[in-house]
Design an enzyme around this catalytic site. Structure first.
Site, PDB file in Angstrom:
ATOM      1  N   LYS A  83       0.860  -1.183   0.000  1.00 49.14           N
ATOM      2  CA  LYS A  83       0.000   0.000   0.000  1.00 49.14           C
ATOM      3  C   LYS A  83       0.902   1.240   0.000  1.00 49.14           C
ATOM      4  O   LYS A  83       1.781   1.384   0.869  1.00 49.14           O
ATOM      5  CB  LYS A  83      -0.877  -0.009   1.239  1.00 49.14           C
ATOM      6  CG  LYS A  83      -2.299   0.392   0.963  1.00 49.14           C
ATOM      7  CD  LYS A  83      -3.087   0.224   2.237  1.00 49.14           C
ATOM      8  CE  LYS A  83      -4.535   0.505   2.030  1.00 49.14           C
ATOM      9  NZ  LYS A  83      -5.211   0.629   3.309  1.00 49.14           N
TER      10      LYS A  83
HETATM   11  C1  E4P Z   1      -8.418   1.499   3.053  1.00 50.36           C
HETATM   12  O1  E4P Z   1      -7.671   0.646   2.595  1.00 50.36           O
HETATM   13  C2  E4P Z   1      -8.271   2.144   4.356  1.00 50.36           C
HETATM   14  O2  E4P Z   1      -7.626   1.262   5.239  1.00 50.36           O
HETATM   15  C3  E4P Z   1      -9.585   2.471   5.019  1.00 50.36           C
HETATM   16  O3  E4P Z   1     -10.678   2.113   4.214  1.00 50.36           O
HETATM   17  C4  E4P Z   1      -9.657   3.829   5.622  1.00 50.36           C
HETATM   18  O4  E4P Z   1     -10.927   3.995   6.193  1.00 50.36           O
HETATM   19  P1  E4P Z   1     -11.271   5.133   7.271  1.00 50.36           P
HETATM   20  O5  E4P Z   1     -11.519   6.407   6.536  1.00 50.36           O
HETATM   21  O6  E4P Z   1     -12.508   4.631   7.933  1.00 50.36           O
HETATM   22  O7  E4P Z   1     -10.087   5.221   8.187  1.00 50.36           O
END
Ligand code: E4P
Length: 215
Positions: A83
Site C-alpha cells: 500500500k
Molecule cells: C483502506 O484501505 C483504508 O484502510 C480504510 O478504508 C480507511 O478507512 P477510514 O476512513 O474509515 O479510516
C-alpha cells in the site's frame, strides 16, 4: 463485487474469513496502531488466515524508502500487496515496483485524476476513500462512479477498491456504481449480514416448529 476486510484485528479477520465472503484484507498504519502489536507479526498472521491480496502499507515518505520497505514486505508472502500513499513520491515508487512485478495498492485517493495517475504508474489497485470525502461535504460515491466510468472507457486493468466504507449503503452504492471490490470494516460486514425481518423470521419458524416437533 468482491469484498476485502479492512482490519488488522486477527479475531475479526478469522471470523470474517470463516463466513467465506472475503477474498482479501487491507490494513493501514492506524489499524495496526489500534492493535498495538508488531506490524510484521500481524501481517504474517493475516496471510496465514486469508488466501488473497493482503495490503500492507509503507511509512516512508520518499520513493527510495518506500521501495526498500516494499521489497522487504513483499518477501513475507506472495499475497502481500504494497500500500503506497498517493503523492509524487508514491507514484515514483509505484512505477518502480510495477517494473519489479511487486503489486501495489495506491491509497488515500480522493479524485478520479489521482486514480488515473496511479493507474498509469502501474498500480494493481487504487483505493478511493468514500467516507472521508463524505466527511468533508463531498459525495464520495461520485468519485467511485467517475473512476469506474473512466477506467472502463480506457480499458485500464487497475482495480478500484471502494475504501473508507462507513455503512452498508456505501457498499450497495459502490456495487451499483460497478466498483469491483469494496474493503469493509468488520462492523459494517456484520451489519450487512443482519436484517431485523430475518431475525424475526428465524424466531417465528423455530416457535412454530416447537408446536409440531413431537408429532
Ligand atoms: C483502506 O484501505 C483504508 O484502510 C480504510 O478504508 C480507511 O478507512 P477510514 O476512513 O474509515 O479510516
Amino acid at each position: 463485487m468482491r469484498f476485502f476486510l479492512d482490519s488488522a484485528n486477527i479475531d475479526e479477520i478469522r471470523e470474517a474469513n470463516a463466513l467465506g465472503v472475503i477474498s482479501g484484507v487491507t490494513t493501514n498504519p492506524s489499524l495496526i496502531a489500534k492493535e498495538g502489536r508488531n506490524f510484521r507479526q500481524v501481517v504474517e498472521e493475516i496471510v496465514a488466515i486469508v488466501d488473497g491480496p493482503i495490503s500492507a502499507e509503507v511509512i516512508s515518505t520518499d520513493a527510495e524508502g518506500m521501495v526498500a520497505e516494499a521489497r522487504e514486505l513483499a518477501q513475507i508472502h506472495k499475497n502481500i500487496v504494497i500500500k503506497i500513499p498517493m503523492c509524487a513520491e508514491g507514484l515514483k515508487a509505484t512505477s518502480r515496483l510495477s517494473q519489479e512485478k511487486i503489486r501495489t495498492n495506491v491509497t488515500l485517493i480522493f479524485s478520479a485524476n489521482q486514480g488515473l495517475l496511479a493507474a498509469n504508474a502501474g498500480a494493481t489497485f487504487v483505493s478511493p476513500f468514500v467516507g472521508r470525502l463524505d466527511d468533508v461535504g463531498h459525495d464520495g460515491l461520485d468519485v467511485i462512479r467517475e473512476m469506474v466510468e473512466i477506467f472502463d472507457i480506457h480499458g485500464l486493468a487497475t482495480e478500484i477498491i471502494a475504501a473508507s466504507v462507513r455503512h452498508p449503503l456505501h457498499v450497495t452504492a459502490a456495487a451499483r456504481a460497478g466498483a469491483p471490490i469494496a474493503t469493509i470494516p468488520y462492523k459494517v460486514l456484520m451489519q450487512m449480514v443482519k436484517h431485523p425481518l430475518t431475525d424475526k423470521g428465524i424466531e417465528q419458524f423455530l416457535k412454530d416448529w416447537e408446536t409440531v416437533k413431537n408429532k
